[in-house]
Design an enzyme around this catalytic site. Structure first.
Site: not given
Ligand code: ATP
Ligand code: MG
Length: 751
Positions: A31-32, A218-219, A249, A603
């Protein structure tokens, strides 16, 4: 720009730049990452001026990380993008325009202490008996009202005939008027006033709507009503609003987060596009399965199915230690071993816990084992204000030679001794070449000190009487006396904020430290104790090292990731918290705790270690916690390590004797900190549970029976074990596999 780095739905989200967009997805699904790529895409592919983009999140740490990722991708021009938290966004806007609301743009921001002082004054002025109506209650009522955008007028209208509410309305009105008079805003005002500013000044709103044509949040699951309104107003003109979040979350309900902001996004923005991300890139399948099976116990959530390409990975290590001390020791050794073998750097490791106070034992072990560490979003245990204050008392009582310590506490609690009088004492001490404390004892002799001498005297008398006590009694009793006589904890209780609560927990933890020193030392003395503490208390120069383990609460870990994670203190009563277990709306509170567990588990990228302690000292008393129900919700095949729970803790002679020892060391039990309830059910309750347990005695099924579960369907009962506060039932479900569950929660029906 290279969109190859994204999967199909992620790319779709990046390319959907016009109109409202909700990305609803589980942890670690990118997402981020979508937000940062989207920002780059807007600038590089669509030629949007960085000036028109705003990305908002909750914590400074998260904003900092997002800023870094965006800077890396965008390069030149990225500094004009607003990547900030809600509060700093509002401060920036208000510093420019708040004069429209009759405040000066140089307004001050009141912290919790300032708020409390002001509230005290107001209660006095309105002749409110603060023994009955506590200041903290008014502050929290006002805070919630502001989160909901209810101003004093509206509050008064709603109060109508309700006497208590009318009184609250009076206080709210007065409080707000006083803030304005002082040209001050409290934390909640920052958002409230920005919304008000926008609502009353269309031109100001319009200029920010023009500026922020692309808004990303975000969040989003943690926004409250006021924050939602702020975003809604800003996005109303161009409607290019992209929010990302995960309802699983949502962990800030206690700060007014309104989960319906995310659940009803499509209602608020009818033409919204919704994108779901289901591939997790962060964790191994084992870690994901564990997280999924824990969160599956929450009802009324939006179903999500997360999967990953990352492979099964290691099993989750579960380690149950005899004591919290051994738990910290285990984690320290495990980290040291992994680093020595070259498996991980310190930087790859994080220790997560439920309450700030838990950091203390880890800090001590890490310092002893030379493991560099840093506490995120918090201060090292012995650097915390309340701990420094109490240490200063102990030092003053011990020998009074530490002038800094004496000066620290001379007005804690407030004794009304002014700075000018203290300067005179200092001068006198310098002239006579004596310690500051000695000079205080001679206060009557100090020229020009006047009436201040009478205020100094009770302080000296108090210290002297404590000195006498220190010679005859235990340190824990001495500390208890200091806490009582100074009203230290009572004052924090009256404050009633989250921050005050966390300070009380730290003091409890400090008490545990004292008792464990007394137990572990042949001849405990106050000087000996202070020496031992000084060894760990004075080290805080680890910051120049960038390779360190991070310690933090689960709340501050949101959005972050680490290869090797430890979830510590997984015991019922600590996590989930005792308060959540005993609350009137316990079901909901436990669901919130469970979301926090989900945040914690997710995490971890590669390795997750869960630890729990059979006994833990809380406020100097040994208490016993059953292994957290959240651990038991993880299918056993994902775990390496056994959950061991004796049928009855009373049968354990070693534990009982330690318990009695702690009781003896602390005869005035239970420590009375006012109305606070103990964090754990003490050991005796295990027994009363056995006798009063109707669930267990009345189980309608036995081993071998077929049963039905609401979610998991039909299965066969394999084992029933009395454990913790309930019966733990193992069922082999036809479809869902083997699960262990508590009988009172599982609501199994014989079929
Ligand atoms: P949270 O809910 O914990 O905030 P999130 O959904 O925001 O998580 P991110 O932090 O954006 O998730 O991504 C998690 C990990 O996966 C990061 O290390 C990110 O670089 C990697 N990632 C996300 N999408 C891809 C992709 N398409 N290819 C490779 N790595 C990815
Ligand atoms: Mg995130």
């Amino acid at each position: 720009m290279n969109l190859e780095m994204l999967n199909t739905p992620q790319r779709e989200a990046v390319e959907h730049t016009e109109g409202p967009l909700l990305i609803l997805a589980g942890a670690g699904s990118g997402k981020t990452r979508v937000l940062t790529h989207r920002t780059a895409y807007l600038i590089e592919e669509l030629g949007v001026n960085p000036y028109h983009i705003m990305a908002i999140t909750f914590t400074n740490k998260a904003a900092g990380e997002m800023r870094e990722r965006i800077d890396d991708m965008v390069g030149y021009g990225s500094e004009s993008i607003w990547v900030t938290t809600f509060h700093s966004t509002c401060v920036r806007i208000l510093r420019r325009y708040i004069d429209r609301l009759g405040y000066g743009t140089n307004f001050t921001i009141y912290d919790a202490d300032d708020q409390k002082t002001l509230m005290k004054e107001i209660c006095k002025r309105l002749e409110i008996d603060t023994k009955i109506y506590k200041e903290k209650m008014f502050l929290s009522v006002i805070s919630s009202a502001k989160d909901e955008l209810i101003d004093p007028i509206e509050f008064t209208t709603r109060a109508a005939g309700d006497y208590n509410k009318r009184r609250q309305a009076d206080v709210y009105r007065e409080y707000q008027a006083e803030l304005k008079k002082n040209n001050a805003l409290d934390f909640d005002d920052l958002i409230f006033k920005t919304v008000e500013l926008f609502k009353l000044n269309k031109d100001v709103l319009d200029s920010y709507q023009e500026r922020f044509r692309y808004i990303m949040v975000d969040e989003y699951q943690d926004t409250n009503t006021a924050q939602f309104e702020l975003i809604r107003l800003l996005a109303m003109k161009y409607k290019n609003l992209c929010v990302v979040g995960d309802d699983d979350q949502s962990i800030y309900k206690f700060r007014g987060a309104n989960i319906y902001n995310i659940l009803n996004f499509e209602k608020h923005f009818p033409d919204a596009k919704v994108i779901k991300l289901e591939q997790n890139y962060r964790s191994t399948q084992n870690i994901l399965d564990a997280a999924n099976s824990v969160i599956a116990n929450n009802v009324g959530r939006k179903e999500k199915s997360l999967w990953t390409d990352n492979g099964r990975g290691d099993k989750i290590t579960f380690e149950q230690l005899d004591s919290a001390y051994e738990e910290a020791d285990y984690v320290a050794r495990d980290i040291a071993g992994k680093v020595r073998r070259g498996e991980y750097t310190y930087h790859d490791c994080a220790v997560l816990y439920r309450t700030n106070a838990q950091s203390r034992l880890f800090e001590e072990r890490f310092i002893n084992s030379n493991i560099p560490y840093k506490i995120v979003g918090g201060v090292n245990f012995y650097a915390r204000r309340e701990i420094k204050d109490l240490l200063a008392y102990l030092k003053t009582i011990d020998n009074g030679r530490d002038d800094l310590a004496v000066k620290r506490i001379i007005n804690v609690p407030k004794r009304g001794i002014g700075a000018a009088s203290l300067a005179k004492v200092s001068d006198y001490a310098a002239e006579k070449e004596m310690d500051f404390y000695q000079a205080l004892r001679w206060a009557d002799e100090i020229p020009g000190i006047g009436r201040a001498a009478a205020k100094i005297k009770p302080f000296v008398l108090f210290i002297q009487s404590m000195k006498a006590r220190a010679e005859n009694g235990s340190i824990s009793e001495l500390l208890q006396k200091i806490i009582e006589e100074t009203g230290y904890v009572a004052e924090l209780e009256a404050e009633g904020t989250d921050e005050a609560q966390s300070r009380i927990e730290n003091i409890d933890e400090f008490m545990s430290k004292v008792v464990s020193y007394e137990e572990g030392t042949d001849e405990p003395t106050l000087s000996g104790f202070l020496e031992e503490v000084a060894l760990v208390a004075d080290i805080d120069g680890l910051d120049d090292n960038s390779d360190y383990v991070v310690l933090m609460t689960l709340h501050s870990a949101k959005g972050l990731e680490f290869p090797n994670v430890y979830l510590a203190g997984m015991e019922d009563g600590l996590f989930p918290s005792y308060m959540s277990i005993t609350a009137d709306n316990s079901d909901q509170e436990i669901e919130e705790e469970r979301r926090l567990a989900y945040v914690g588990i997710t995490r971890a990228k590669e390795h997750l270690t869960i630890t729990s302690a059979r006994m833990r000292m809380v406020r100097g008393q040994t208490q016993y916690g059953a292994v957290s129900r959240f651990v038991k919700e993880i299918p056993s095949e994902l775990l390496k390590g056994e959950i061991y729970e004796p049928k009855n803790y009373h049968d354990e002679p070693m534990q009982e004797s330690t318990y009695q020892k702690a009781r003896k060391a602390f005869r005035s039990t239970p420590v009375s900190y006012g109305s606070r309830t103990p964090q754990y059910t003490p050991v005796t309750n295990q027994r009363s549970f056995e006798s009063s347990n109707t669930t267990g005695a009345a189980l309608s099924y036995q081993v071998g029976d077929r049963v039905r579960h609401m979610k998991f369907g039909d299965g066969e009962v394999k084992a029933i074990v009395a454990g913790g506060r309930d019966y733990e039932v193992t069922v082999d479900f036809d479809k869902a596999g083997t699960k262990k569950m508590f009988s009172s929660f599982a609501k199994l029906k014989k079929i």
